[in-house]
Design a protein around this motif. Structure first.
Motif, PDB file in Angstrom:
ATOM      1  N   PRO A 168      -5.916  -3.136   3.059  1.00  0.00           N
ATOM      2  CA  PRO A 168      -6.752  -3.710   1.993  1.00  0.00           C
ATOM      3  C   PRO A 168      -6.242  -5.067   1.525  1.00  0.00           C
ATOM      4  CG  PRO A 168      -6.319  -1.390   1.572  1.00  0.00           C
ATOM      5  CD  PRO A 168      -5.438  -1.783   2.721  1.00  0.00           C
ATOM      6  N   PRO A 173      -8.638  -2.858  -4.211  1.00  0.00           N
ATOM      7  CA  PRO A 173      -9.047  -3.484  -2.940  1.00  0.00           C
ATOM      8  C   PRO A 173     -10.404  -4.162  -3.055  1.00  0.00           C
ATOM      9  CG  PRO A 173      -8.123  -1.308  -2.538  1.00  0.00           C
ATOM     10  CD  PRO A 173      -8.233  -1.443  -4.030  1.00  0.00           C
ATOM     11  N   GLU A 219       0.831  -1.202   0.000  1.00  0.00           N
ATOM     12  CA  GLU A 219       0.000   0.000   0.000  1.00  0.00           C
ATOM     13  C   GLU A 219       0.868   1.257   0.000  1.00  0.00           C
ATOM     14  OE1 GLU A 219      -3.210  -0.299  -0.527  1.00  0.00           O
ATOM     15  OE2 GLU A 219      -2.859  -2.466  -0.500  1.00  0.00           O
TER      16      GLU A 219
END
Length: 675
Positions: free
Chosen positions: A667, A642, A612
């Motif tokens: 996610p 996600p 991320e």
């Protein structure tokens, strides 16, 4: 055929209750003849006399049926036959028992959901009246229960013999608890620990033991309590040749059919004093002596001092080991992490509690067995403890030894001799060949296999490579190849894990996790010895001074406590995979990361804070991110957006099973194949 259905039903009723049918027929005849006699006016003639005499004869027949026939039948006939076992009828007749009730069966319909609400209160009342109750059921998870399962599978598909036995045990355990509470209220002796002496007692039933009455010295014992009977449940592990339901002198038994429920087979009712009855009861006594008592709780003490009141806690047996479960044990270890325990009501050897890892196969087996033996209605996941005998240390209590560096040769010797627990916490481990020394790595493998063969459980914590903490540590020690050292450790540990089945060792004997925050200390604990090293600046931890102490000294407790705190936050190695990320269309080498990756069906899913971070810093003009995963070399994947949780619950469920957590905190993305 429908018009004659009432005749068929009447015939079945007569087969089941011949005396009631005969009595009803005689009563109707007497009534009819009497009415006819009244209507004739008792005058002279053939019909009035015939009716009157017939009515008198019928009254005599009723007397014979009700009073004389039972006496003659008992004297002339020793065996009565029944088409099947009627549990409802036996439950109703429990109240007629005066001395003894015995039950021998694989599992009994007398205690199931249909008949238990009537039978169990009747049994409880019978014990309070002075009746001795003995119940013998087949022991679950034995060769006998597996054989019985195979026999009944063709006729009853989907039936679980062990499940039915556990249901019986649970129902009888609840009844036993109610019995103990009733006796306590009446002030008499009871079975099991005193109600309220442990938080486990009120929820999960009782062990089988007798404690003294709680009456005042001169208080009179209530008559009901003074004449109370006994109740005991035992489990047999051999194939019994018959089933038995005894009420005083009446025995109801059936030969055990191989491919049918015993209660559906013909039942023979005989007297206890007959030759056959004597032989059956002798066989029951033999099985009873060989059977083991069912204890739902076990005594554990916090002190060896004589007179220490034991805690009565839940326990399970699995693969020859005993595991204990109790909120009292949890609390004792929270208050005093080095708390020791003594098993039994008195005496015994000093033990230390070793918790079972929640992400292990053993834990899942124990959780399933716990729900069957006790109750699936639990407020939280229980902690299972294995009690390991505590061995006295060769070094006196309180002495601390000092080494100028990590004594690798001595540690490998101690590792090979370990019998209980091993903990290793380091950024990368020189013991496991971090520098590429193959001979060093092989020596660790041999020592670890020997320790696991001795019964030890090995836990290893290493710093996860490709993380910000790993990059920070690499800068501190000025070694740009730090990730490679950890990766050599990981490769060696994966090879070691692959060897466990060939040595007959369970995979849970070796537990490896990776953490992503720099620790304060390094820890090397083998059974009762601990080496503690403080993480030095610009130096490897193995090259700094080490303090050796005993496991339960203040420093030892602190070191193991730090290990366990980090262990609970770390991620299991078997749930991590190397992934290479690269933006499509670029010629850059890509970022190689060790991330949480798991598979559902044929699709891989990843969850990583580092991924991320990379995606957040990527320019908006970049193309989609592509990935390669070590499990499928050469296959290219595309990293998806996600995934919403509500639409992908199986993915979250699989994550929870692998990582023992409800969610990753970042996610979840899928890897889509690029064709």
């Amino acid at each position: 055929m429908d018009r004659f259905g009432w005749m068929i039903r009447l015939g079945r009723w007569y087969t089941r209750k011949p005396k009631l049918v005969g009595f009803s027929a005689l009563a109707l005849l007497i009534l009819g003849l009497s009415v006819a006699s009244v209507l004739t006016g008792f005058t002279h003639g053939f019909w009035p006399n015939l009716l009157l005499n017939s009515a008198g004869d019928m009254i005599g027949g009723m007397v014979i049926l009700l009073m004389i026939e039972p006496i003659v039948s008992r004297a002339a006939v020793q065996i009565r036959q029944h088409a099947h076992l009627d549990f409802r009828l036996f439950a109703r007749r429990i109240v007629q028992a005066d001395r003894e009730i015995r039950v021998l069966d694989t599992f009994s319909g007398l205690f199931d959901n249909a008949n238990g609400p009537r039978a169990l209160p009747a049994l409880l009342d019978a014990v309070l009246r002075g009746v001795n109750v003995k119940v013998l059921l087949m022991s679950p998870a034995t060769d006998a229960s597996r054989l019985r399962q195979e026999q009944l599978d063709p006729a009853y598909p989907g039936l679980s013999i062990d499940g039915q036995i556990h249901n019986n045990i649970s129902a009888l355990g609840t009844m036993e608890q109610q019995l103990a509470e009733a006796l306590r209220r009446l002030g008499g002796p009871h079975h099991g620990p005193a109600v309220g002496c442990s938080e486990d007692t009120g929820v999960f039933g009782l062990a089988t033991r007798t404690t003294p009455p709680t009456l005042e010295p001169d208080a009179p014992v209530p008559a009901q309590v003074a004449h109370a009977g006994t109740f005991e449940l035992r489990l047999y592990s051999v194939a019994a040749p018959f089933t038995l339901y005894q009420r005083d002198d009446a025995l109801l038994f059936a030969l055990l059919p191989a491919y049918q429920f015993a209660h559906d087979a013909p039942q023979l009712e005989i007297q206890a004093g007959s030759l056959t009855g004597t032989q059956i009861l002798e066989k029951f006594d033999e099985l009873w002596e060989d059977a083991r008592s069912v204890r739902r709780l076990a005594p554990v003490r916090l002190s060896p001092t004589e007179g220490t009141e034991p805690m009565w806690v839940r326990y399970l047996e699995l693969n020859g080991e005993t595991y204990y479960i109790s909120h009292r044990i949890d609390t004792a270890l929270t208050v005093k992490p080095d708390q020791h325990f003594w098993l039994g009501e008195r005496g015994g050897v000093e033990h230390e509690a070793e918790p079972v890892p929640t992400d292990s196969t053993v834990y899942r087996h124990l959780l399933d067995q716990h729900d069957r033996k006790y109750s699936p209605d639990r407020r939280r996941e229980p902690t299972f403890y294995e009690m390991r005998p505590f061995a006295e240390l060769p070094a006196p209590r309180g002495r601390t030894l000092d080494f100028d560096r990590l004594p690798t040769i001595q540690l490998l010797d101690r590792l090979a001799a370990a019998e209980r627990s091993v903990r290793i916490l380091d950024t990368s481990s020189i013991l496991i060949g971090q520098d590429g020394d193959e001979a060093e790595a092989e020596e660790f493998t041999r020592a670890a296999l020997r320790a696991m063969s001795n019964g030890a459980t090995i836990k290893i914590l290493l710093l996860a490579p490709t993380t910000s903490a790993a990059r920070e540590r690499a800068k501190e020690i000025r070694d740009t190849h730090f990730d490679q050292m950890v990766e050599r450790n990981i490769q060696r540990l994966r090879l070691l894990a692959a060897q466990l089945p060939t040595h007959g060792l369970e995979p849970d004997r070796l537990r490896v996790r990776l953490y992503d925050q720099l620790p304060e200390i390094s820890v090397h604990q083998m059974d009762d010895r601990v080496l503690v090293g403080f993480l030095p600046y610009r130096r490897r931890s193995s090259m700094t001074s080490q303090l050796e102490t005993e496991r339960h000294s203040e420093l030892g407790v602190y070191a193991v406590g730090q290990f366990e705190q980090l262990w609970n936050r770390a991620r299991p190695l078997d749930g991590l995979r190397y992934v290479i990320l690269r933006t499509q269309g670029t010629t850059m080498q890509g970022e190689r990361l060790l991330v949480r990756a798991w598979q559902v069906g044929r699709t891989w899913y990843v969850a990583s804070a580092r991924i991320e971070e990379l995606l957040a810093t990527r320019p908006s003009t970049d193309q989609s991110m592509h990935a390669w995963i070590e499990e499928e070399p050469g296959v290219e994947f595309r990293l998806t957006n996600p995934l919403p949780r509500d639409e992908n619950l199986p993915v979250w469920d699989a994550f929870a099973r692998v990582y023992s957590a409800s969610g990753p905190g970042v996610p979840i993305r899928a890897l889509e194949r690029v064709w």
